[in-house]
Design a protein around this motif. Structure first.
Motif, PDB file in Angstrom:
ATOM      1  N   SER A 139       0.507  -1.211  -0.173  1.00  0.00           N
ATOM      2  CA  SER A 139       0.199  -0.046   0.195  1.00  0.00           C
ATOM      3  C   SER A 139       0.264   1.057  -0.175  1.00  0.00           C
ATOM      4  CB  SER A 139      -0.992  -0.056   1.121  1.00  0.00           C
ATOM      5  OG  SER A 139      -0.086  -0.293   2.699  1.00  0.00           O
ATOM      6  N   LYS A 146      -6.343   1.203   0.509  1.00  0.00           N
ATOM      7  CA  LYS A 146      -6.868   0.519   0.354  1.00  0.00           C
ATOM      8  C   LYS A 146      -6.249  -1.033   1.922  1.00  0.00           C
ATOM      9  CE  LYS A 146      -9.419   0.329  -3.801  1.00  0.00           C
ATOM     10  NZ  LYS A 146      -8.945  -1.438  -5.528  1.00  0.00           N
ATOM     11  N   GLY A 147      -4.862  -0.292   1.631  1.00  0.00           N
ATOM     12  CA  GLY A 147      -4.194  -0.757   2.815  1.00  0.00           C
ATOM     13  C   GLY A 147      -4.063  -2.196   2.622  1.00  0.00           C
ATOM     14  N   LEU A 148      -3.921  -3.027   1.165  1.00  0.00           N
ATOM     15  CA  LEU A 148      -3.085  -4.159   0.913  1.00  0.00           C
ATOM     16  C   LEU A 148      -1.854  -4.261   0.983  1.00  0.00           C
ATOM     17  CD1 LEU A 148      -5.455  -5.445  -2.205  1.00  0.00           C
ATOM     18  CD2 LEU A 148      -5.547  -5.354   0.812  1.00  0.00           C
ATOM     19  N   ARG A 150      -0.350  -3.884   3.597  1.00  0.00           N
ATOM     20  CA  ARG A 150       0.323  -3.109   4.031  1.00  0.00           C
ATOM     21  C   ARG A 150       1.695  -2.777   4.880  1.00  0.00           C
ATOM     22  NH1 ARG A 150      -1.122  -2.589   9.989  1.00  0.00           N
ATOM     23  NH2 ARG A 150      -2.089  -5.214  10.346  1.00  0.00           N
ATOM     24  N   GLU A 173      -7.569  -5.597   6.092  1.00  0.00           N
ATOM     25  CA  GLU A 173      -6.875  -5.088   5.430  1.00  0.00           C
ATOM     26  C   GLU A 173      -5.900  -6.104   4.856  1.00  0.00           C
ATOM     27  OE1 GLU A 173      -7.027  -2.640   7.607  1.00  0.00           O
ATOM     28  OE2 GLU A 173      -7.437  -0.945   7.139  1.00  0.00           O
ATOM     29  N   THR A 177      -6.140  -8.930   1.551  1.00  0.00           N
ATOM     30  CA  THR A 177      -4.403  -9.142   1.611  1.00  0.00           C
ATOM     31  C   THR A 177      -4.357 -10.793   1.100  1.00  0.00           C
ATOM     32  OG1 THR A 177      -3.433  -6.889   2.588  1.00  0.00           O
ATOM     33  CG2 THR A 177      -1.904  -9.128   1.648  1.00  0.00           C
TER      34      THR A 177
END
Ligand code: FMN
Length: 198
Positions: A139, A146-148, A150, A173, A177
């Motif tokens: 991210s 989206k915080g994927l 992170r 998140e 993921t």
């Protein structure tokens, strides 16, 4: 059909929660059948070297995903017991050329968990498996909110849980993921199986 097995240990449910999301993501790939297996269901073989419990599901899988919490900066004890119990499988190279991937969850943002992941990667290499990496842009680069990914893992999926119940943490998140990661493994396994020489 592509078969994926997700093998995990979880002392307090957090890694299990992530494993369930890896399963959900993998199961969303066309033609995928996914088995979620706790190391508790994989008893070490006795003197006859026979593998009982759910071990046959691992032999039948096209891809095996390994998941462990990070304990003391490393693979958890119960997961390591499972790894050591695979030595007779290793001797016959029964998992050679299966797809492999790994994930770990820990309490700290770092918590030395990349060390854990690299332990899983070495383990897969000892079985001569084909390691698949994380595959989701961190991210910090996407900046899409989206915080994927992170935590910025590359060699595998890394997630983090706060002090709290496993239905709340790791957060959405990390769960999203995990689903993207699971789907990537299932798709890689399907591609790999399609191209197998006759
Ligand atoms: C014995 C033990 C050792 C731990 N060592 C670490 C560590 O090295 N780094 C870290 O960030 N968290 C560490 N933690 C915290 C766990 O990684 C964290 O609570 C994780 O969410 C537990 O996952 P689980 O519920 O699947 O067991 C440790 C926890 C335990 C019980």
């Amino acid at each position: 059909m592509t078969r994926i097995a997700v093998v995990y240990h979880s002392g307090f449910g957090h890694t299990k929660a992530i494993a369930e999301h890896v399963v959900r993501g993998a199961a969303g790939a066309p033609g995928a059948r996914v088995d979620l297996i706790s190391v508790d269901e994989l008893p070490a073989p006795g003197p006859d070297r026979a593998y009982g419990g759910k071990w046959p599901l691992l032999d039948q899988a096209d891809a095996i995903v390994f998941g462990t919490p990070t304990y003391m900066g490393n693979i958890s004890g119960p997961f390591k017991m499972f790894m050591d119990a695979t030595s007779a499988v290793w001797f016959q190279q029964k998992w050679k050329d299966k797809i492999a991937a790994g994930f770990t969850n820990s309490g700290s943002l770092s918590g030395d968990k990349v060390n854990t992941l690299h332990g899983l990667m070495t383990f897969a290499a000892q079985h001569q498996m084909i390691w698949v990496s994380q595959g989701v842009w961190p991210s910090a680069y996407t900046g899409d909110g989206k915080g994927l990914n992170r935590l910025g893992g590359w060699s595998g999926l890394i997630t983090q849980a706060d002090q709290g119940p496993a239905d709340k943490t790791p957060g959405p998140e990390d769960r999203a993921t995990a689903e993207a990661f699971g789907r990537r493994i299932a798709e890689a396994a399907a591609r790999w199986a399609r191209g197998k020489p006759a």
